[in-house]
Design a protein around this motif. Structure first.
Motif, PDB file in Angstrom:
ATOM      1  N   ASN A  11       0.846  -1.191   0.000  1.00 13.17           N
ATOM      2  CA  ASN A  11       0.000   0.000   0.000  1.00 13.17           C
ATOM      3  C   ASN A  11       0.889   1.251   0.000  1.00 13.17           C
ATOM      4  OD1 ASN A  11      -2.414  -1.451  -0.045  1.00 13.17           O
ATOM      5  ND2 ASN A  11      -2.421  -1.676   2.189  1.00 13.17           N
ATOM      6  N   ASN A  12       0.925   1.973   1.097  1.00 12.06           N
ATOM      7  CA  ASN A  12       1.730   3.197   1.176  1.00 12.06           C
ATOM      8  C   ASN A  12       2.904   3.059   2.131  1.00 12.06           C
ATOM      9  OD1 ASN A  12      -0.071   4.979  -0.472  1.00 12.06           O
ATOM     10  ND2 ASN A  12      -1.520   4.474   1.162  1.00 12.06           N
ATOM     11  N   TYR A  21       2.549   9.031   0.738  1.00 21.01           N
ATOM     12  CA  TYR A  21       1.195   9.222   0.226  1.00 21.01           C
ATOM     13  C   TYR A  21       1.212  10.224  -0.931  1.00 21.01           C
ATOM     14  CZ  TYR A  21      -0.142   6.960   4.588  1.00 21.01           C
ATOM     15  OH  TYR A  21      -0.270   6.071   5.621  1.00 21.01           O
ATOM     16  N   ASP A  64      -7.775   4.389   5.019  1.00 17.84           N
ATOM     17  CA  ASP A  64      -6.841   4.907   4.030  1.00 17.84           C
ATOM     18  C   ASP A  64      -7.398   6.082   3.234  1.00 17.84           C
ATOM     19  OD1 ASP A  64      -4.205   4.596   2.728  1.00 17.84           O
ATOM     20  OD2 ASP A  64      -5.434   4.237   0.954  1.00 17.84           O
ATOM     21  N   GLN A 104      -5.887   9.907   3.519  1.00 15.35           N
ATOM     22  CA  GLN A 104      -5.248  10.670   2.447  1.00 15.35           C
ATOM     23  C   GLN A 104      -5.884  12.041   2.295  1.00 15.35           C
ATOM     24  OE1 GLN A 104      -3.588   9.056  -1.003  1.00 15.35           O
ATOM     25  NE2 GLN A 104      -3.998   6.927  -0.491  1.00 15.35           N
TER      26      GLN A 104
END
Length: 338
Positions: free
Chosen positions: A37-38, A54, A197, A201
């Motif tokens: 993912n990040n 991100y 998530d 963000q």
């Protein structure tokens, strides 16, 4: 420094650099580093904690580093010929992060709040060292030049800051500044976030823009404060100059004594005096005395009286200095004027 992991990297506002960084770190430490993912997944022998990136909007990204490396880590950024990507580092690490250029200049960022924020463009030669077993806590903003112009530069105040003139000219730029309390609180808040998530963000995008605003406000406040300080110092020099002019019948005071009265060093006093009056301290007052002497001579005063009026007890010495600077003696000058 022993057992150092050397990693060369680059940065952009897209996630591609993050994957490439993971590959470079893998090659350097000899263990697999992956991206999920990040988040960077660090091998247990290399480090633990959060190392996240991100990609928030086009041209704007944010990185969260809240981890501990178990080996010394040295990061060297590849120098790019352009100046399209910039990063602002907010460092809350307990120990300062050592930042240096290949030219040899070294800077510790984060000694409390002083010099805890670093702005750097992609073309500057930058290297950072993270000591083993020392917690690293940083929030890093990445933005493109175009993003800045659209979202920050349209509010013209940042580009009026003198420290941003290299940015306007597309020149390499790198400097540190202090972290204000608002920025520190916001960075601490980012570390504490625990959101889904998508929501995270969106929230980080708002936090990042707010940090940018705080950053440029801090630059403006520092510049205004410096201008006020310089303005106050300039006024002390002007007043000192005026006081000396009222006592032209006395010798010119020593620079050290006048500088002390102005609460500054001799070097700073001399530099500021020349900047304000376009002449050095001694040259300015010698010329002033000479001009007064010429005026008094033309009014018919004796050479002895003129010498005394501008602080010379020795008439012969006054005559010698007058001749040296004008090419004629005081008596000849007086006769020619008549």
């Amino acid at each position: 420094m022993k057992n150092v992991i050397e990693v060369e990297y680059y940065h952009t506002t897209s996630k591609k650099w993050f994957f490439d960084f993971a590959q470079s770190l893998s090659a350097a430490c000899g263990e697999l580093v992956t991206v999920g993912n990040n988040s960077l997944k660090l091998p247990p022998s290399v480090g633990e904690g959060r190392f996240e990136f991100y990609e928030l909007t086009d041209g704007f990204s944010l990185q969260i580093v809240d981890c501990t490396f178990f080996k010394n880590l040295h990061l060297s950024r590849k120098s790019n010929t352009g100046n399209e990507i910039y990063k602002v580092v907010y460092n809350l690490s307990i120990t300062p992060v050592i930042v240096s250029k290949k030219s040899g200049r070294v800077k510790n960022i984060s000694d409390g709040l002083a010099d805890a924020v670093l702005l750097s463009s992609e073309s500057t030669q930058l290297a950072s060292t993270f000591e083993a077993n020392q917690p690293t806590r940083m929030v890093i903003l990445f933005f493109s030049r175009q993003w800045f112009i659209r979202h920050i530069g349209r509010h013209s105040y940042p580009i009026r800051v003198s420290r941003m003139q290299d940015f306007i000219a597309s020149n390499p730029i790198q400097f540190t500044t202090n972290m204000d309390l608002r920025s520190r609180q916001l960075v601490e808040e980012i570390f504490q976030l625990n959101l889904p998530d998508l929501v995270l963000q969106q929230y980080l995008a708002g936090c990042g823009k707010q940090l940018c605003a705080y950053f440029f406000n801090q630059l403006i406040e520092e510049e205004v404060t410096e201008e006020r300080i310089q303005s106050g110092e300039a006024m002390r020099i002007i007043r000192a100059k005026e006081d000396i002019e009222k006592r032209m019948d006395q010798p010119i005071p020593k620079i050290e004594d006048v500088a002390e009265l102005c609460f500054m060093s001799r070097t700073k006093f001399m530099t500021m005096f020349r900047s304000i009056f376009n002449e050095g301290y001694s040259t300015y007052f010698m010329k002033l005395k000479r001009d007064k002497a010429k005026d008094l001579l033309l009014q018919g005063f004796t050479v002895e009286d003129v010498a005394k009026s501008i602080g010379y007890k020795d008439t012969a010495y006054f005559t010698k200095m007058f001749l040296k600077k004008t090419g004629v003696t005081p008596t000849d000058y007086q006769h020619r004027g008549q």
